[in-house]
Design a protein around this motif. Sequence first.
Motif, PDB file in Angstrom:
ATOM      1  N   PRO A 186      -4.235 -15.306  14.145  1.00 31.61           N
ATOM      2  CA  PRO A 186      -3.250 -14.438  14.792  1.00 31.61           C
ATOM      3  C   PRO A 186      -3.869 -13.601  15.919  1.00 31.61           C
ATOM      4  CG  PRO A 186      -3.768 -13.621  12.591  1.00 31.61           C
ATOM      5  CD  PRO A 186      -4.471 -14.921  12.738  1.00 31.61           C
ATOM      6  N   PHE A 187      -5.182 -13.408  15.871  1.00 38.05           N
ATOM      7  CA  PHE A 187      -5.911 -12.701  16.939  1.00 38.05           C
ATOM      8  C   PHE A 187      -7.383 -13.070  16.803  1.00 38.05           C
ATOM      9  CE2 PHE A 187      -5.353  -9.931  13.268  1.00 38.05           C
ATOM     10  CZ  PHE A 187      -6.646  -9.546  12.966  1.00 38.05           C
ATOM     11  N   GLU A 188      -8.148 -12.851  17.855  1.00 39.17           N
ATOM     12  CA  GLU A 188      -9.572 -13.159  17.829  1.00 39.17           C
ATOM     13  C   GLU A 188     -10.272 -12.272  16.806  1.00 39.17           C
ATOM     14  OE1 GLU A 188     -11.444 -15.468  19.494  1.00 39.17           O
ATOM     15  OE2 GLU A 188      -9.511 -16.295  20.145  1.00 39.17           O
ATOM     16  N   ILE A 217     -15.755  -5.844  10.611  1.00 46.26           N
ATOM     17  CA  ILE A 217     -15.111  -7.163  10.702  1.00 46.26           C
ATOM     18  C   ILE A 217     -13.598  -6.990  10.619  1.00 46.26           C
ATOM     19  CG2 ILE A 217     -14.735  -9.319   9.419  1.00 46.26           C
ATOM     20  CD1 ILE A 217     -17.736  -8.985   8.544  1.00 46.26           C
ATOM     21  N   ASP A 218     -12.893  -7.468  11.637  1.00 46.67           N
ATOM     22  CA  ASP A 218     -11.428  -7.360  11.669  1.00 46.67           C
ATOM     23  C   ASP A 218     -10.885  -8.771  11.850  1.00 46.67           C
ATOM     24  OD1 ASP A 218      -8.767  -6.710  12.076  1.00 46.67           O
ATOM     25  OD2 ASP A 218      -9.178  -5.091  13.504  1.00 46.67           O
ATOM     26  N   MET A 219     -10.046  -9.211  10.919  1.00 52.92           N
ATOM     27  CA  MET A 219      -9.617 -10.614  10.936  1.00 52.92           C
ATOM     28  C   MET A 219      -8.254 -10.779  10.291  1.00 52.92           C
ATOM     29  SD  MET A 219     -12.278 -11.687   7.921  1.00 52.92           S
ATOM     30  CE  MET A 219     -11.627 -13.239   7.329  1.00 52.92           C
ATOM     31  N   SER A 228      -1.532 -11.738   8.818  1.00 49.98           N
ATOM     32  CA  SER A 228      -2.085 -10.646   8.009  1.00 49.98           C
ATOM     33  C   SER A 228      -3.139  -9.977   8.869  1.00 49.98           C
ATOM     34  CB  SER A 228      -2.734 -11.198   6.747  1.00 49.98           C
ATOM     35  OG  SER A 228      -3.801 -12.052   7.109  1.00 49.98           O
ATOM     36  N   ASP A 229      -3.587  -8.822   8.453  1.00 48.68           N
ATOM     37  CA  ASP A 229      -4.570  -8.075   9.239  1.00 48.68           C
ATOM     38  C   ASP A 229      -5.452  -7.293   8.276  1.00 48.68           C
ATOM     39  OD1 ASP A 229      -5.877  -6.852  11.334  1.00 48.68           O
ATOM     40  OD2 ASP A 229      -4.105  -5.891  12.194  1.00 48.68           O
ATOM     41  N   LEU A 230      -6.757  -7.522   8.380  1.00 47.64           N
ATOM     42  CA  LEU A 230      -7.711  -6.909   7.446  1.00 47.64           C
ATOM     43  C   LEU A 230      -8.954  -6.465   8.200  1.00 47.64           C
ATOM     44  CD1 LEU A 230      -8.634  -6.721   4.246  1.00 47.64           C
ATOM     45  CD2 LEU A 230      -9.993  -8.728   4.854  1.00 47.64           C
ATOM     46  N   THR A 231      -9.420  -5.240   7.923  1.00 43.42           N
ATOM     47  CA  THR A 231     -10.732  -4.826   8.432  1.00 43.42           C
ATOM     48  C   THR A 231     -11.587  -4.334   7.272  1.00 43.42           C
ATOM     49  OG1 THR A 231      -9.767  -4.082  10.518  1.00 43.42           O
ATOM     50  CG2 THR A 231     -11.996  -3.340  10.058  1.00 43.42           C
ATOM     51  N   ARG A 232     -12.827  -4.794   7.252  1.00 43.22           N
ATOM     52  CA  ARG A 232     -13.804  -4.256   6.322  1.00 43.22           C
ATOM     53  C   ARG A 232     -15.054  -3.943   7.124  1.00 43.22           C
ATOM     54  NH1 ARG A 232     -10.082  -3.511   3.713  1.00 43.22           N
ATOM     55  NH2 ARG A 232      -9.584  -4.136   1.589  1.00 43.22           N
ATOM     56  N   VAL A 321      -2.623   0.054   7.306  1.00 44.31           N
ATOM     57  CA  VAL A 321      -3.150   1.419   7.211  1.00 44.31           C
ATOM     58  C   VAL A 321      -4.636   1.273   7.533  1.00 44.31           C
ATOM     59  CG1 VAL A 321      -3.502   3.434   5.736  1.00 44.31           C
ATOM     60  CG2 VAL A 321      -1.431   2.026   5.458  1.00 44.31           C
ATOM     61  N   GLU A 322      -5.037   1.757   8.717  1.00 46.10           N
ATOM     62  CA  GLU A 322      -6.388   1.460   9.203  1.00 46.10           C
ATOM     63  C   GLU A 322      -7.073   2.632   9.905  1.00 46.10           C
ATOM     64  OE1 GLU A 322      -6.544  -1.267  12.618  1.00 46.10           O
ATOM     65  OE2 GLU A 322      -4.399  -1.626  12.361  1.00 46.10           O
ATOM     66  N   PRO A 323      -7.426   3.664   9.131  1.00 48.52           N
ATOM     67  CA  PRO A 323      -8.182   4.755   9.749  1.00 48.52           C
ATOM     68  C   PRO A 323      -9.580   4.284  10.155  1.00 48.52           C
ATOM     69  CG  PRO A 323      -8.142   5.027   7.365  1.00 48.52           C
ATOM     70  CD  PRO A 323      -7.252   3.856   7.683  1.00 48.52           C
ATOM     71  N   ILE A 335     -11.445   0.771   7.986  1.00 50.59           N
ATOM     72  CA  ILE A 335     -11.004   0.045   6.793  1.00 50.59           C
ATOM     73  C   ILE A 335      -9.506  -0.161   6.952  1.00 50.59           C
ATOM     74  CG2 ILE A 335     -10.883   0.036   4.269  1.00 50.59           C
ATOM     75  CD1 ILE A 335     -13.196   2.085   4.258  1.00 50.59           C
ATOM     76  N   GLU A 336      -9.074  -1.413   6.888  1.00 50.76           N
ATOM     77  CA  GLU A 336      -7.675  -1.745   7.163  1.00 50.76           C
ATOM     78  C   GLU A 336      -7.102  -2.646   6.087  1.00 50.76           C
ATOM     79  OE1 GLU A 336      -7.100  -4.413  10.547  1.00 50.76           O
ATOM     80  OE2 GLU A 336      -5.058  -3.661  10.778  1.00 50.76           O
ATOM     81  N   ASP A 337      -5.980  -2.230   5.539  1.00 52.88           N
ATOM     82  CA  ASP A 337      -5.241  -3.072   4.597  1.00 52.88           C
ATOM     83  C   ASP A 337      -3.855  -3.349   5.154  1.00 52.88           C
ATOM     84  OD1 ASP A 337      -7.415  -2.622   2.971  1.00 52.88           O
ATOM     85  OD2 ASP A 337      -6.248  -2.012   1.220  1.00 52.88           O
TER      86      ASP A 337
HETATM   87 ZN    ZN Z   1      -7.035  -5.551  12.285  1.00 55.98          ZN
END
Ligand code: ZN
Length: 358
Positions: A186-188, A217-219, A228-232, A321-323, A335-337
């Motif tokens: 969905p995005f790089e 890492i954002d993926m 979906s969108d996740l950052t760790r 939610v990604e502060p 951190i993004e959920d």
């Molecule tokens: Zn993201």
Amino acid sequence: MNNRLQKLREKFAEKEIDAVFITQSENRRYLSGFDGTAGFLLITEKKAVLATDFRYIEQASREAPDFEILRIASNIADWFPGLVGDSGVKRPGFEAADVTFNFHRQLSDALKKKKVAARLVPVNSLVESLRAVKEAEEIDLIMKAVAITDTAFECIEGAIKAGMTEKQVAWELEKALRENGSQALPFEIIVASGPQAALPHARPSDRVINDGEPVMIDMGAKIGGYASDLTRTIYVGVPDDTFKKVYNTVLDAQTEAMSIIGAGMTGQQADNAAREIIDKAGYGEAFGHSLGHGVGLAAHELPRLGPGSEETLAEGMVFTVEPGIYLPGWGGVRIEDTVVMEQGKVRGLSQARKAKYD
Ligand code: ZN
Ligand code: ZN
């Protein structure tokens, strides 16, 4: 699908339009079911027309059964005035955020030339605001995309070592996403190590990851059109005190926001729930972006959770939610959920590990 058209038509009066001309690709797909890459919709009070060229006629009839299919040529002047004129439409809305200045001129010139007495009316967020509230089937697809992302992250997390480049890590993540069923990205993917992690949207580079550095890492994954969108943010080596403090602050802000955010709040109030905690820890200046955004057919869509957002968060909305805290020269933590508003509260969908440090 019919339900979506119904809801769209209910908004005509408020926008003072009697039809809408849809050009934006996700909106076209959302309303019609047609996921080809070219085509337009004209939706009036009574009619729903999908105009596309010969390449897509068969696919369009199969995917958009509620629509009358109109085969069109590439020259807009050949079919647009007829389509509008025959429908008896006087005030067709057009998607102001999507239609270019040149395209608008072509549309209005074509109407004038054929003496069709219709006036194009700019509309904003008409379909996007419908898309913000998800149906059960949409939430199911997003949950699948979230699960693929979690699995891909967990497969690769342990393998990230000093000596690898950011690009190598990004490629491993991309492979894992694909192997676990993601149909597209969905995005790089973002992999940002060390000081690079101070840039919220850094591109993966040939930079070698060192021991004693954060790696952000954002993926995301995509399935059935839904993202979906996740950052760790992980740490290579033994975490130092700065990392622990920054990480725990971001995680506290996220946990607190997820417990406070509820249906009826504005995007600004939601943002504030996390921002207060980061402010209190002394990092207020270092959280320079919004708390979150809607996720659906697009990886970034309505609602916006951020300063100045008056949008009301409602049941069925899916958003992130990604502060984050970004310290120039050092690095950053985000951190993004992906979450869903359910029974008035936030339910976190992302399951990838994000434990607090002692
Ligand atoms: Zn993201
Ligand atoms: Zn995001």
